[in-house]
Scaffold this motif. Sequence first.
Motif: not given
Length: 654
Positions: A462-477
């Motif tokens: 979950v940590r990998l999913f949230v932080f890996d996906a979160g960094k990309v989504i944060f930037s794209i958002s």
Amino acid sequence: MKIALVGNPNSGKTSVFNQLTGLNQKIGNFPGVTVDKKSGILKRSHTPHEIIDLPGIYSLYPKTQDEQVVYDILGNQQHADYPDRIVVVVDASNLERNLLLFTQVLDMGVPVTMALNMTDIADKKGLVIDTEKLSELLGGVQIVRIVARTGVGINELVDEIISQKPHQASQPFLGGEFDKGQFLITDSTEQKTRVEKRYRKITQILKFVVKQKPVRKSIINRHRAVDRVLTHPVFGYLIFLGILLMIFQAIYAWAEWPMDLIDTLFLSMSKWVKNTLPDGLLTNLIAEGIVPGLGGVVIFIPQITLLFGFIFILEETGYMSRVVFILDRFMRPFGLNGRSVVPLISGVACAIPAIMATRTIDNWKERLITIMVTPLMSCSARLPVYTLLIALVVPDTFIGPFNLKGLVLLGLYLIGLVAALLIALIFKFFIQTKEKSFLVMELPLYKMPRWNNLVITLWEKVRLFVFDAGKVIFSISIILWVLASFGPGDRIEKAVAAIPEPTSEVSQEEFEQQVASVSLSNSYIGILGHAIEPVIRPLGYNWQIGIALITSFAAREVFVGSMATIYSVGENFDTERTLLERMRSEKNSLTGRPVYTLASGLSLMIFYAFAMQCMSTLAIVLRETKNWKYPLIQLVYMTGLAYVAALITYQLLK
């Protein structure tokens, strides 16, 4: 110290690693190769000793990338990961096979300790192991009896590892000086002579140290009785399908209320930001871009947790090995073998480690075909897309005892599997080789999963999913919000000025929605979306969906974050409309009908089931095949398949 863990697959090495490090772990790759590197700090010591979990292997003769990595580390004192000490995890219930690797490590000349694991299973099988005699016959090596799954003996193992007494390398097992070059011999006849010689000595040793007690009811017989059912040529497949059906039903049933709670929480956060912070661009960015984008990731933690939890249980109990076994005969006509099942099933979690797992397939043709079709398996990054669209367009009804939404989700995973097999069949005729393949594998005994290991594994995933996906989504958002909030020149202002002022027939709320819609349509992102709309309109998509398709090429789950951002720009959060409600109210500008219907929703699900919407996967395919043509072929055939399949789906159902 730097302490390396070495062992066979299924020897319990990961359980030992988790016991020694707890949550003090980090995951990466060994430099220059796509082989998992897990390391952590020994949690039961005041001194920060580093534990390195080396890949599970059967032999030090480097025929695979995993074996080469282990050999390169243990055979080179200048290597960055060269250990001060080695702990070899040995399965006490299968001592003969495990001692092959142990004695090879012994011959590398590095100080070594044996962690004799699964002694509880050995006891149940009536095996009595004289560890003192075994230590003596192996040149005085230290042996610690443990049960890694329950933690028995772990403290003693830690005491042995960190003890101040000198850990001198034992005498080489085969006699003479340490000869690390013996494992680089390429002549198969000489290799065979040395393995045979090693096994003869191991067999002689076991005659002295292992005794078989009579047992009233052999555990092996009980496990074989279960295997006769689970690996049955007919019932085995039906049981496997039934297990999958229960998993996907549970994912929907158990994750629904926590997902609703998270959705409400992030909606309230956006509302609080809007109402508390002063009006301005920064407030709008946080409320309309960052918070909805991150909410699009966090909301799927319950389903991701359940999915990985079920996969962990299947692996820990030993059932996954049975799946590999029963599917081997089924896979071969498609140019695959039973070992292809592990990458394909791993692809349900993530295609990247799944493609790396193809290194266990010796046959190059079968390995390449597996690499080319593994991304068709629906990964966890697709799950947020499926969940959003199923909730949007699939009725919440039951067919008998089964929820229709769960059946649709299962169907999407099965469609990916069927497509992978059919595409593999096509590749089978284009990729030619004379090399023959066969499957040799061990079926481990059934065992109860250790729930503390489950907690560690789920936290890691979950940590990998949230932080890996979160960094990309944060930037794209942030990028999407900027593109959706501004337009060229005064185009947005002119478009808004042309809207008639609200009248008694048009409420203020409807007027504000018109302003938000017109502003978005004339923004930079709106202009781009309208430019690509003619290409995707036959699939039932509008320009907003087109934008999400483009941004989600970075990672599939970005689709949800993109939709959350697009449908949040200009939104009045006082209405407390969720993302689903905002999407349901979206109308087609040409027909006036809802954009998200069963036809367009299923079309979009099919598109994501087949499309290569992941740059990281393409990068891994390039690294594994070392040839640009394979990721390019993958990108072209998967995109084409996705477009055609989505087109057919929409045109049939519209």
